[in-house]
Design a protein around this motif. Structure first.
Motif, PDB file in Angstrom:
ATOM      1  N   LYS A  19      68.646  -2.234  34.313  1.00 36.04           N
ATOM      2  CA  LYS A  19      67.724  -2.947  35.190  1.00 36.04           C
ATOM      3  C   LYS A  19      68.321  -3.137  36.580  1.00 36.04           C
ATOM      4  CE  LYS A  19      65.166  -7.297  35.561  1.00 36.04           C
ATOM      5  NZ  LYS A  19      64.891  -8.607  34.916  1.00 36.04           N
ATOM      6  N   SER A  20      69.626  -3.347  36.655  1.00 38.42           N
ATOM      7  CA  SER A  20      70.280  -3.558  37.945  1.00 38.42           C
ATOM      8  C   SER A  20      70.304  -2.294  38.793  1.00 38.42           C
ATOM      9  CB  SER A  20      71.718  -4.052  37.726  1.00 38.42           C
ATOM     10  OG  SER A  20      72.501  -3.041  37.104  1.00 38.42           O
ATOM     11  N   GLU A  21      70.049  -1.140  38.185  1.00 38.52           N
ATOM     12  CA  GLU A  21      70.053   0.121  38.933  1.00 38.52           C
ATOM     13  C   GLU A  21      68.765   0.312  39.735  1.00 38.52           C
ATOM     14  OE1 GLU A  21      70.893   4.885  38.037  1.00 38.52           O
ATOM     15  OE2 GLU A  21      70.616   3.442  36.406  1.00 38.52           O
ATOM     16  N   LEU A  22      67.703  -0.405  39.376  1.00 38.36           N
ATOM     17  CA  LEU A  22      66.403  -0.207  40.013  1.00 38.36           C
ATOM     18  C   LEU A  22      66.418  -0.521  41.516  1.00 38.36           C
ATOM     19  CD1 LEU A  22      64.015  -1.570  37.237  1.00 38.36           C
ATOM     20  CD2 LEU A  22      64.603   0.799  37.759  1.00 38.36           C
ATOM     21  N   PRO A  23      66.993  -1.661  41.981  1.00 35.35           N
ATOM     22  CA  PRO A  23      66.998  -1.910  43.430  1.00 35.35           C
ATOM     23  C   PRO A  23      67.737  -0.824  44.217  1.00 35.35           C
ATOM     24  CG  PRO A  23      67.502  -3.931  42.230  1.00 35.35           C
ATOM     25  CD  PRO A  23      67.547  -2.826  41.235  1.00 35.35           C
ATOM     26  N   TYR A  24      68.837  -0.315  43.668  1.00 33.41           N
ATOM     27  CA  TYR A  24      69.588   0.735  44.358  1.00 33.41           C
ATOM     28  C   TYR A  24      68.772   2.021  44.431  1.00 33.41           C
ATOM     29  CZ  TYR A  24      73.412   3.952  45.427  1.00 33.41           C
ATOM     30  OH  TYR A  24      74.202   4.907  46.009  1.00 33.41           O
ATOM     31  N   THR A  25      68.118   2.376  43.323  1.00 37.72           N
ATOM     32  CA  THR A  25      67.267   3.567  43.314  1.00 37.72           C
ATOM     33  C   THR A  25      66.088   3.407  44.266  1.00 37.72           C
ATOM     34  OG1 THR A  25      67.885   3.945  41.000  1.00 37.72           O
ATOM     35  CG2 THR A  25      65.971   5.132  41.835  1.00 37.72           C
ATOM     36  N   LYS A  26      65.526   2.210  44.311  1.00 39.44           N
ATOM     37  CA  LYS A  26      64.402   1.957  45.206  1.00 39.44           C
ATOM     38  C   LYS A  26      64.824   2.052  46.669  1.00 39.44           C
ATOM     39  CE  LYS A  26      60.812  -1.470  46.168  1.00 39.44           C
ATOM     40  NZ  LYS A  26      60.266  -2.809  45.814  1.00 39.44           N
ATOM     41  N   ALA A  27      66.019   1.549  46.993  1.00 37.04           N
ATOM     42  CA  ALA A  27      66.503   1.623  48.372  1.00 37.04           C
ATOM     43  C   ALA A  27      66.730   3.073  48.800  1.00 37.04           C
ATOM     44  CB  ALA A  27      67.793   0.812  48.516  1.00 37.04           C
ATOM     45  N   LEU A  28      67.277   3.888  47.914  1.00 38.44           N
ATOM     46  CA  LEU A  28      67.482   5.301  48.240  1.00 38.44           C
ATOM     47  C   LEU A  28      66.157   6.063  48.262  1.00 38.44           C
ATOM     48  CD1 LEU A  28      70.675   6.155  46.144  1.00 38.44           C
ATOM     49  CD2 LEU A  28      70.528   5.654  48.584  1.00 38.44           C
ATOM     50  N   GLY A  29      65.195   5.618  47.438  1.00 36.15           N
ATOM     51  CA  GLY A  29      63.910   6.306  47.382  1.00 36.15           C
ATOM     52  C   GLY A  29      63.123   6.228  48.674  1.00 36.15           C
ATOM     53  N   ALA A  30      63.442   5.230  49.520  1.00 40.34           N
ATOM     54  CA  ALA A  30      62.745   5.125  50.800  1.00 40.34           C
ATOM     55  C   ALA A  30      63.054   6.305  51.722  1.00 40.34           C
ATOM     56  CB  ALA A  30      63.122   3.812  51.490  1.00 40.34           C
ATOM     57  N   PHE A  31      64.115   7.064  51.431  1.00 40.57           N
ATOM     58  CA  PHE A  31      64.517   8.186  52.281  1.00 40.57           C
ATOM     59  C   PHE A  31      64.223   9.532  51.624  1.00 40.57           C
ATOM     60  CE2 PHE A  31      67.140   4.537  53.273  1.00 40.57           C
ATOM     61  CZ  PHE A  31      67.004   4.445  54.641  1.00 40.57           C
ATOM     62  N   ASP A  32      63.443   9.513  50.556  1.00 39.90           N
ATOM     63  CA  ASP A  32      63.022  10.775  49.938  1.00 39.90           C
ATOM     64  C   ASP A  32      61.882  11.404  50.746  1.00 39.90           C
ATOM     65  OD1 ASP A  32      64.861  10.438  47.934  1.00 39.90           O
ATOM     66  OD2 ASP A  32      63.436   9.528  46.530  1.00 39.90           O
ATOM     67  N   TRP A  33      61.705  12.680  50.544  1.00 45.90           N
ATOM     68  CA  TRP A  33      60.579  13.371  51.151  1.00 45.90           C
ATOM     69  C   TRP A  33      59.288  12.866  50.517  1.00 45.90           C
ATOM     70  CZ3 TRP A  33      60.134  16.544  55.271  1.00 45.90           C
ATOM     71  CH2 TRP A  33      61.302  17.086  55.803  1.00 45.90           C
ATOM     72  N   GLY A  34      58.296  12.626  51.364  1.00 40.06           N
ATOM     73  CA  GLY A  34      56.991  12.210  50.888  1.00 40.06           C
ATOM     74  C   GLY A  34      55.940  13.256  51.191  1.00 40.06           C
TER      75      GLY A  34
ATOM     76  N   LYS B 111      43.570  18.237  53.837  1.00 36.95           N
ATOM     77  CA  LYS B 111      44.720  17.723  54.583  1.00 36.95           C
ATOM     78  C   LYS B 111      45.971  17.804  53.710  1.00 36.95           C
ATOM     79  CE  LYS B 111      42.281  14.362  57.503  1.00 36.95           C
ATOM     80  NZ  LYS B 111      42.193  12.921  57.891  1.00 36.95           N
ATOM     81  N   LEU B 112      47.059  18.090  54.352  1.00 38.59           N
ATOM     82  CA  LEU B 112      48.373  18.133  53.699  1.00 38.59           C
ATOM     83  C   LEU B 112      49.405  17.588  54.673  1.00 38.59           C
ATOM     84  CD1 LEU B 112      50.055  18.995  51.214  1.00 38.59           C
ATOM     85  CD2 LEU B 112      50.393  21.209  52.345  1.00 38.59           C
ATOM     86  N   GLY B 113      50.204  16.625  54.201  1.00 37.15           N
ATOM     87  CA  GLY B 113      51.179  16.004  55.089  1.00 37.15           C
ATOM     88  C   GLY B 113      52.533  15.818  54.422  1.00 37.15           C
ATOM     89  N   PHE B 114      53.591  15.851  55.216  1.00 39.64           N
ATOM     90  CA  PHE B 114      54.957  15.630  54.771  1.00 39.64           C
ATOM     91  C   PHE B 114      55.589  14.564  55.670  1.00 39.64           C
ATOM     92  CE2 PHE B 114      53.980  19.955  53.507  1.00 39.64           C
ATOM     93  CZ  PHE B 114      54.425  19.998  52.201  1.00 39.64           C
ATOM     94  N   SER B 115      56.406  13.716  55.057  1.00 39.41           N
ATOM     95  CA  SER B 115      57.080  12.663  55.817  1.00 39.41           C
ATOM     96  C   SER B 115      58.512  12.521  55.318  1.00 39.41           C
ATOM     97  CB  SER B 115      56.339  11.325  55.680  1.00 39.41           C
ATOM     98  OG  SER B 115      56.330  10.897  54.332  1.00 39.41           O
ATOM     99  N   LYS B 116      59.378  12.158  56.220  1.00 37.50           N
ATOM    100  CA  LYS B 116      60.791  11.990  55.893  1.00 37.50           C
ATOM    101  C   LYS B 116      61.372  10.891  56.784  1.00 37.50           C
ATOM    102  CE  LYS B 116      65.050  12.876  54.539  1.00 37.50           C
ATOM    103  NZ  LYS B 116      65.544  12.434  53.210  1.00 37.50           N
TER     104      LYS B 116
END
Length: 325
Positions: A51-66, A95-100
């Motif tokens: 459960k403690s791994e979720l905040p770290y994964t969420k913080a890194l997930g903000a910088f994934d390709w969308g 429409k198709l979009g990419f964000s980073k």
């Protein structure tokens, strides 16, 4: 009191040579292996760590390709007195979009759109345009965070804070597993000592019963005063109380041990105890207080709290300002 008496009688049956009951062999290594493989406390420790791994994964997930995609279809019919509008328009839009997002506070958006329009033209516009149109559009947007998240400083603080919290949870997991093993080993030896104490209590009661019977024979023959026999009989009841207390203590400790191991209780336990006592481990090098896991976990917690405080202060002190181009 009746339930306690039944427990005492059953334990007396355990140690009778005619007893034929299921005996579970249990060693200290068995206790450790069962705790780390099937114990409910072990599973709870692992779930807490995951459960403690979720905040770290969420913080890194903000910088994934969308990636985003959308589509629409529209049918329009008009009746115009002027005769300038198309009679019918069928419009399809894809429409198709990419964000980073980068740790520098920069966000890059790339969007592509294609529009199809099939029209039934009126007599006036049929000579001005084709009935089928296709339009492509590409949009590139760059956004840079300023002030509140100046060049991504708060994003990096959030990542560092969640990372320290994650490694702190990993250290706490190791500490919790060690505490769990020590608890199981302690219950194992407590149960072994309680069983030995119960054996001693039963043997002492049997010996004193033999003594009381001997005194009764002497009293019948007139060689002993009745007061001495009454005193010995009264003392025999204290041995009965010791057996009851020892049996209740043994059963309680045994229940705690099997509950910790996540196993149904057995009728009796044969404790496998080695006679070899290991040597005291030698200290390796100079001991440093900072090397203790609990000290390291506390230091990580302090640093994580500082980062969270700086993020909160920045969000309160500065407005949200972005450069978009």
């Amino acid at each position: 009191m009746k339930g306690l008496l039944v427990a005492v009688l059953s334990l007396s049956f355990f140690y009778s040579p005619l007893a034929n009951c299921e005996i579970r062999k249990l060693s200290m290594q068995n206790v450790v292996d069962e705790l780390l493989s099937n114990g409910l406390d072990r599973k709870n420790i692992d779930y807490t760590y995951q459960k403690s791994e979720l905040p770290y994964t969420k913080a890194l997930g903000a910088f994934d390709w969308g990636m985003t995609s959308a589509g629409s279809w529209e049918l329009s019919r008009f009746e115009s007195l002027s005769g300038l509008s198309n009679i019918e328009d069928k419009t399809r839009l894809y429409k198709l979009g990419f964000s980073k997002k980068f740790t520098t506070g920069t966000t890059l958006n790339l969007d592509y759109a294609r529009l199809y329009q099939d029209s039934v033209l009126n007599s006036f516009s049929s000579n001005l345009r084709r009935p089928n149109l296709v339009q492509d559009e590409v949009d590139l947007t760059i956004k840079q965070d300023l002030l509140r998240n100046l060049f991504g400083i708060n994003d990096r603080r959030t990542i560092n804070s969640s990372e320290r919290t994650y490694f702190k949870a990993k250290i706490e997991r190791e500490e919790s597993l060690e505490d769990l093993v020590l608890k199981g080993v302690k219950l194992y030896w407590d149960a072994f000592a309680a069983k030995e104490a119960l054996k001693d209590s039963l043997e002492a009661r049997e010996k004193y019963r033999f003594l009381v019977k001997t005194l009764e024979r002497k009293n019948q023959q007139g060689f002993l005063d009745k007061a001495e026999l009454a005193k010995a009989s009264a003392e025999l009841s204290s041995f009965d109380r010791n057996v009851k207390t020892s049996s209740l203590n043994y059963l309680n400790i045994l229940d705690q041990l099997f509950l910790l191991l996540n196993h149904p209780p057995a009728e009796d336990v044969d404790f496998i105890v080695t006679k070899m006592i290991p040597e005291i481990p030698l200290a390796q090098g100079d001991f440093k207080l900072e090397s203790l896991r609990k000290i390291r976990a506390a230091e990580m917690q302090v640093e994580s709290t500082k980062d969270d405080r700086d993020v909160a202060k920045s969000e309160v002190a500065y407005p949200l300002l972005n450069f978009v181009g």
